[in-house]
Design an enzyme around this catalytic site. Structure first.
Site, PDB file in Angstrom:
ATOM      1  N   LYS A  13       0.832  -1.218   0.000  1.00 53.62           N
ATOM      2  CA  LYS A  13       0.000   0.000   0.000  1.00 53.62           C
ATOM      3  C   LYS A  13       0.861   1.260   0.000  1.00 53.62           C
ATOM      4  O   LYS A  13       0.636   2.182  -0.777  1.00 53.62           O
ATOM      5  CB  LYS A  13      -0.880   0.090   1.263  1.00 53.62           C
ATOM      6  CG  LYS A  13      -1.835  -1.024   1.490  1.00 53.62           C
ATOM      7  CD  LYS A  13      -2.727  -0.717   2.700  1.00 53.62           C
ATOM      8  CE  LYS A  13      -2.006  -0.597   4.036  1.00 53.62           C
ATOM      9  NZ  LYS A  13      -1.541  -1.875   4.589  1.00 53.62           N
ATOM     10  N   ARG A  88      -9.298   1.525   8.965  1.00 51.42           N
ATOM     11  CA  ARG A  88      -8.980   0.148   9.339  1.00 51.42           C
ATOM     12  C   ARG A  88     -10.118  -0.517  10.101  1.00 51.42           C
ATOM     13  O   ARG A  88     -10.014  -1.692  10.454  1.00 51.42           O
ATOM     14  CB  ARG A  88      -7.737   0.136  10.235  1.00 51.42           C
ATOM     15  CG  ARG A  88      -6.418  -0.168   9.504  1.00 51.42           C
ATOM     16  CD  ARG A  88      -5.322   0.018  10.536  1.00 51.42           C
ATOM     17  NE  ARG A  88      -4.132  -0.744  10.310  1.00 51.42           N
ATOM     18  CZ  ARG A  88      -3.009  -0.228   9.777  1.00 51.42           C
ATOM     19  NH1 ARG A  88      -2.993   1.008   9.354  1.00 51.42           N
ATOM     20  NH2 ARG A  88      -1.925  -0.975   9.690  1.00 51.42           N
ATOM     21  N   ARG A 127      12.097  -7.249   4.887  1.00 54.54           N
ATOM     22  CA  ARG A 127      12.205  -5.857   5.353  1.00 54.54           C
ATOM     23  C   ARG A 127      13.024  -5.808   6.654  1.00 54.54           C
ATOM     24  O   ARG A 127      13.836  -4.905   6.838  1.00 54.54           O
ATOM     25  CB  ARG A 127      10.778  -5.324   5.573  1.00 54.54           C
ATOM     26  CG  ARG A 127      10.670  -3.839   5.773  1.00 54.54           C
ATOM     27  CD  ARG A 127       9.303  -3.328   5.337  1.00 54.54           C
ATOM     28  NE  ARG A 127       8.265  -3.549   6.342  1.00 54.54           N
ATOM     29  CZ  ARG A 127       6.981  -3.211   6.173  1.00 54.54           C
ATOM     30  NH1 ARG A 127       6.575  -2.652   5.058  1.00 54.54           N
ATOM     31  NH2 ARG A 127       6.092  -3.442   7.113  1.00 54.54           N
ATOM     32  N   ARG A 136      11.299  -0.806  11.754  1.00 51.48           N
ATOM     33  CA  ARG A 136      10.093  -0.578  12.533  1.00 51.48           C
ATOM     34  C   ARG A 136      10.017  -1.516  13.727  1.00 51.48           C
ATOM     35  O   ARG A 136      10.288  -2.708  13.610  1.00 51.48           O
ATOM     36  CB  ARG A 136       8.870  -0.806  11.633  1.00 51.48           C
ATOM     37  CG  ARG A 136       8.649   0.302  10.651  1.00 51.48           C
ATOM     38  CD  ARG A 136       7.570  -0.046   9.666  1.00 51.48           C
ATOM     39  NE  ARG A 136       6.332  -0.477  10.307  1.00 51.48           N
ATOM     40  CZ  ARG A 136       5.156  -0.445   9.704  1.00 51.48           C
ATOM     41  NH1 ARG A 136       5.061  -0.004   8.454  1.00 51.48           N
ATOM     42  NH2 ARG A 136       4.081  -0.858  10.318  1.00 51.48           N
ATOM     43  N   ARG A 147      -0.623  -8.480  13.721  1.00 51.80           N
ATOM     44  CA  ARG A 147      -1.135  -7.457  12.803  1.00 51.80           C
ATOM     45  C   ARG A 147      -2.022  -8.107  11.733  1.00 51.80           C
ATOM     46  O   ARG A 147      -3.025  -7.526  11.315  1.00 51.80           O
ATOM     47  CB  ARG A 147       0.027  -6.689  12.161  1.00 51.80           C
ATOM     48  CG  ARG A 147       0.670  -5.696  13.129  1.00 51.80           C
ATOM     49  CD  ARG A 147       2.077  -5.303  12.742  1.00 51.80           C
ATOM     50  NE  ARG A 147       2.151  -4.551  11.507  1.00 51.80           N
ATOM     51  CZ  ARG A 147       3.243  -4.493  10.737  1.00 51.80           C
ATOM     52  NH1 ARG A 147       4.330  -5.177  11.063  1.00 51.80           N
ATOM     53  NH2 ARG A 147       3.242  -3.766   9.656  1.00 51.80           N
TER      54      ARG A 147
HETATM   55  P1  AMP Z   1       0.987   0.945   9.316  1.00 51.06           P
HETATM   56  O1  AMP Z   1       2.215   1.748   9.101  1.00 51.06           O
HETATM   57  O2  AMP Z   1      -0.161   1.407   8.469  1.00 51.06           O
HETATM   58  O3  AMP Z   1       1.221  -0.539   9.198  1.00 51.06           O
HETATM   59  O4  AMP Z   1       0.531   1.207  10.827  1.00 51.06           O
HETATM   60  C1  AMP Z   1       1.361   0.876  11.914  1.00 51.06           C
HETATM   61  C2  AMP Z   1       0.546   0.797  13.195  1.00 51.06           C
HETATM   62  O5  AMP Z   1      -0.039   2.082  13.469  1.00 51.06           O
HETATM   63  C3  AMP Z   1      -0.616  -0.160  13.175  1.00 51.06           C
HETATM   64  O6  AMP Z   1      -0.246  -1.506  13.453  1.00 51.06           O
HETATM   65  C4  AMP Z   1      -1.512   0.434  14.259  1.00 51.06           C
HETATM   66  O7  AMP Z   1      -1.007   0.154  15.550  1.00 51.06           O
HETATM   67  C5  AMP Z   1      -1.334   1.927  14.028  1.00 51.06           C
HETATM   68  N1  AMP Z   1      -2.308   2.436  13.029  1.00 51.06           N
HETATM   69  C6  AMP Z   1      -2.036   2.969  11.802  1.00 51.06           C
HETATM   70  N2  AMP Z   1      -3.156   3.329  11.159  1.00 51.06           N
HETATM   71  C7  AMP Z   1      -4.181   3.001  11.991  1.00 51.06           C
HETATM   72  C8  AMP Z   1      -5.597   3.098  11.897  1.00 51.06           C
HETATM   73  N3  AMP Z   1      -6.192   3.593  10.799  1.00 51.06           N
HETATM   74  N4  AMP Z   1      -6.333   2.669  12.947  1.00 51.06           N
HETATM   75  C9  AMP Z   1      -5.764   2.194  14.064  1.00 51.06           C
HETATM   76  N5  AMP Z   1      -4.432   2.038  14.213  1.00 51.06           N
HETATM   77  C10 AMP Z   1      -3.641   2.445  13.195  1.00 51.06           C
END
Ligand code: AMP
Length: 195
Positions: A13, A88, A127, A136, A147
């Site tokens: 994404k 999400r 990664r 990360r 996740r």
């Molecule tokens: P990502 O970089 O999109 O994989 O997001 C990393 C982490 O940020 C996720 O595993 C959640 O803990 C938090 N996070 C990011 N976007 C959201 C969202 N829309 N709703 C809730 N938690 C989020």
């Protein structure tokens, strides 16, 4: 045009959203990036979210809805945006719909990147290797598993939500990056022609 890039962790994404930002001038609005920036800056928000994110859980809906609304009102989103990692949950999707409606806008397209779990796990392992241990905090095999579970429980139901709205288009996210980019470009061009 407002686009949601949809898919599980590691589906590409972010990569595709960045390409759209460069090619179409639609800013990539990544809630994950915004939250990581808050953690790095040591803000109250960052402190509140750190543990949740490290565990691979979702931060509360009101938190992400608030940061997205604030970000969307900056002038660079005048022509729309690419939402990456948001929404999400169903409440987040409803909040996004009403936030856009209040601004006389809407989500035009939801592009799902479909990728098998085995491939996702391989990608994240890669990664981790490439980051040499300074990547990360939530890129560990255990956290990835959580996740993925969170994705299937809370986020995957959104596919039906957007399908019912007639906005969902699915792309093979296991194809090479350039092929995915080409497929997405064709979908957006077609949607633009339809107006
Ligand atoms: P990502 O970089 O999109 O994989 O997001 C990393 C982490 O940020 C996720 O595993 C959640 O803990 C938090 N996070 C990011 N976007 C959201 C969202 N829309 N709703 C809730 N938690 C989020």
């Amino acid at each position: 045009m407002n686009i949601v890039m949809f898919g599980p962790p590691g589906s590409g994404k972010g990569t595709q959203a960045k390409i759209l930002e460069v090619k179409r001038g639609l800013p990539q609005l990544s809630t994950g990036d915004m939250l990581r920036a808050a953690i790095a800056a040591g803000t109250e928000l960052g402190k509140k979210c750190r543990e949740i994110m490290d565990a691979g859980e979702l931060v509360p809906d009101d938190v992400v809805i608030g940061i997205i609304a604030e970000r969307y009102d900056l002038p660079d989103c005048d022509k729309g945006a690419v939402f990456d990692g948001f929404p999400r949950t169903i409440p987040q999707a409803r909040a996004l719909d009403s936030m856009l409606k209040m601004r006389s806008r809407k989500i035009d397209l939801v592009i799902e990147l479909k990728v098998n779990d085995a491939v996702l796990i391989d990608r994240v392992k890669q990664r981790i290797k490439e980051s040499g241990g300074v990547g990360r905090a939530d890129d560990t095999p255990e956290t990835l598993q959580n996740r993925l579970t969170v994705y299937y429980q809370n986020t995957a139901p959104l596919l039906e939500y957007y399908k019912r709205q007639g906005k969902l288009v699915t792309v093979d996210g296991m194809a090479p990056i350039e092929a995915v980019t080409t497929a997405i470009a064709a979908i957006i061009d077609q949607a633009e022609r339809k107006g």
